[in-house]
Design a protein around this motif. Structure first.
Motif, PDB file in Angstrom:
ATOM      1  N   ALA A   1      -0.566   2.243  -8.321  1.00  0.00           N
ATOM      2  CA  ALA A   1      -0.978   1.351  -7.232  1.00  0.00           C
ATOM      3  C   ALA A   1      -2.392   1.684  -6.763  1.00  0.00           C
ATOM      4  CB  ALA A   1       0.001   1.455  -6.076  1.00  0.00           C
ATOM      5  N   GLN A   2      -2.728   2.957  -6.700  1.00  0.00           N
ATOM      6  CA  GLN A   2      -4.073   3.369  -6.279  1.00  0.00           C
ATOM      7  C   GLN A   2      -5.124   2.817  -7.235  1.00  0.00           C
ATOM      8  OE1 GLN A   2      -5.036   5.478  -3.707  1.00  0.00           O
ATOM      9  NE2 GLN A   2      -3.067   6.188  -2.944  1.00  0.00           N
ATOM     10  N   ALA A   3      -4.785   2.754  -8.530  1.00  0.00           N
ATOM     11  CA  ALA A   3      -5.719   2.207  -9.512  1.00  0.00           C
ATOM     12  C   ALA A   3      -5.729   0.681  -9.487  1.00  0.00           C
ATOM     13  CB  ALA A   3      -5.350   2.702 -10.912  1.00  0.00           C
TER      14      ALA A   3
ATOM     15  N   PHE B   1      -2.060   6.435   1.373  1.00  0.00           N
ATOM     16  CA  PHE B   1      -2.988   5.312   1.432  1.00  0.00           C
ATOM     17  C   PHE B   1      -4.428   5.811   1.559  1.00  0.00           C
ATOM     18  CE2 PHE B   1       0.951   3.284   2.897  1.00  0.00           C
ATOM     19  CZ  PHE B   1       0.931   2.125   2.138  1.00  0.00           C
ATOM     20  N   PRO B   2      -5.353   5.191   0.837  1.00  0.00           N
ATOM     21  CA  PRO B   2      -6.766   5.582   0.972  1.00  0.00           C
ATOM     22  C   PRO B   2      -7.306   5.195   2.342  1.00  0.00           C
ATOM     23  CG  PRO B   2      -6.552   3.624  -0.388  1.00  0.00           C
ATOM     24  CD  PRO B   2      -5.159   4.098  -0.133  1.00  0.00           C
ATOM     25  N   LYS B   3      -8.405   5.804   2.710  1.00  0.00           N
ATOM     26  CA  LYS B   3      -9.011   5.544   4.014  1.00  0.00           C
ATOM     27  C   LYS B   3      -9.487   4.108   4.114  1.00  0.00           C
ATOM     28  CE  LYS B   3     -12.581   7.247   7.187  1.00  0.00           C
ATOM     29  NZ  LYS B   3     -13.670   8.246   7.388  1.00  0.00           N
ATOM     30  N   ASN B   4     -10.093   3.617   3.054  1.00  0.00           N
ATOM     31  CA  ASN B   4     -10.644   2.258   3.057  1.00  0.00           C
ATOM     32  C   ASN B   4      -9.719   1.318   2.286  1.00  0.00           C
ATOM     33  OD1 ASN B   4     -13.046   2.986   4.470  1.00  0.00           O
ATOM     34  ND2 ASN B   4     -13.838   3.874   2.582  1.00  0.00           N
TER      35      ASN B   4
ATOM     36  N   LYS C   1      -3.187  -5.712   3.134  1.00  0.00           N
ATOM     37  CA  LYS C   1      -2.620  -5.242   4.399  1.00  0.00           C
ATOM     38  C   LYS C   1      -1.733  -4.036   4.126  1.00  0.00           C
ATOM     39  CE  LYS C   1       0.361  -6.637   8.266  1.00  0.00           C
ATOM     40  NZ  LYS C   1       1.193  -7.732   8.832  1.00  0.00           N
ATOM     41  N   LYS C   2      -2.047  -2.927   4.752  1.00  0.00           N
ATOM     42  CA  LYS C   2      -1.252  -1.703   4.592  1.00  0.00           C
ATOM     43  C   LYS C   2      -0.024  -1.779   5.492  1.00  0.00           C
ATOM     44  CE  LYS C   2      -2.720   2.006   6.670  1.00  0.00           C
ATOM     45  NZ  LYS C   2      -3.525   3.189   7.034  1.00  0.00           N
TER      46      LYS C   2
END
Length: 295
Positions: A125-127, A149-152, A158-159
């Motif tokens: 998911a990060q990629a 979750f990444p900062k940006n 939507k997180k």
């Protein structure tokens, strides 16, 4: 609930709201008072906008407005772009002291962008999410672990942090594509069950192997799911011709499949049809005739 993002009413005008909702690819209804007969709270041409979560401007308040808001949100839930006219009897059916009639046009604008719910914020998911940030898609990114979750976060993402991600299935809009990328096979299966049972998903992809797919298919069949329901689950997810196990390789494979999904839907996007506008015109004539008889 009037607004999820602000107390009371929005300061936006209906036009500002429509532009903002268009830009963010959100579904909404533009409500217009076409005509009135007798006493009515607002005149012809008065407009308001209703989205899934918020309302903007007003057509006069009271029971008329609350009924119009509910009707608009029911139309949004159907997920079809359309135009409808309704005639509201203010005295008889709505209990308002005005006692007149109001003819209201509901113009439903359903975004043709695919909405995607991603369950899991791990390596794949990060990629994947940065790739989706460059595509015409709206994404809800769901996990119980806020630290992953990444900062940006991209503007179209939507997180959502939920201790029980399965509960988020209930919050999914109609015709949402669902992608399951969690770290836990039991959670994957629970999400599959909930999504297939709710039967609102446009598409369901699950990360895994052929062996995992067969196990899930068997377990679902044992729990009463039909072959037709089970066939909706795409596992392994991703393009078969794009191989590799690195997170970015898997992410590119899934992204390619999602591009194919939304491109296949582009030609099917709803648009006003000649017949629909003829029916609308016929309804207008009929309703105005009825108003004339009352007047």
């Amino acid at each position: 609930m009037l607004n999820s993002s602000t107390q009371g009413l929005h300061s936006h005008s209906w036009l500002q709201a429509a532009i903002e909702l268009d830009n963010s690819a959100e579904n909404y209804v533009l409500i217009t008072v076409l005509s009135t007969a007798g006493s009515a709270p607002r005149g012809s041409g008065t407009k308001m906008v209703v989205s899934e979560q918020n309302i903007y401007a007003t057509i006069g308040g009271g029971h008329l407005e609350f009924k119009a808001i509910k009707y608009a949100r029911d139309l949004i839930a159907k997920g079809e772009t359309c135009q409808l006219v309704e005639n509201f009897q203010l005295g008889a059916s709505l209990g308002q002291c005005c006692g007149g009639q109001v003819m209201v046009l509901f113009e439903v604008f359903i975004s043709d962008q695919v909405t995607l719910d991603i369950y899991g914020a791990g390596h794949v998911a990060q990629a994947l999410v940065p790739i989706l940030a460059q595509l015409p898609m709206k994404v809800r990114w769901i996990d119980s672990r806020s630290r992953l979750f990444p900062k940006n976060i991209p503007a179209n993402v939507k997180k959502v942090i939920d201790e029980d991600p399965v509960e988020q299935v209930k919050q999914a809009a109609n015709n949402t594509a669902s992608l399951i990328l969690t770290h836990n096979h039991q959670l994957d299966f629970a999400l599959c069950k909930a999504i297939l049972k709710q039967n609102k998903s446009l598409w369901l992809g699950v990360i895994g192997s052929d062996t995992k797919a067969k196990k899930f298919q068997y377990r679902l069949s044992q729990r009463g799911f039909s072959d037709k329901q089970i066939e909706k689950m795409v596992c392994p997810v991703g393009l078969s011709e794009v191989s590799g196990k690195l997170p970015m390789e898997v992410a590119i494979s899934i992204a390619g499949q999602l591009v194919g999904l939304y491109q296949s839907l582009e030609n099917k996007a709803s648009a006003p049809k000649g017949k629909q506008w003829q029916e609308l015109q016929s309804n207008l004539v009929q309703l105005r005739t009825e108003q004339g008889k009352v007047g």
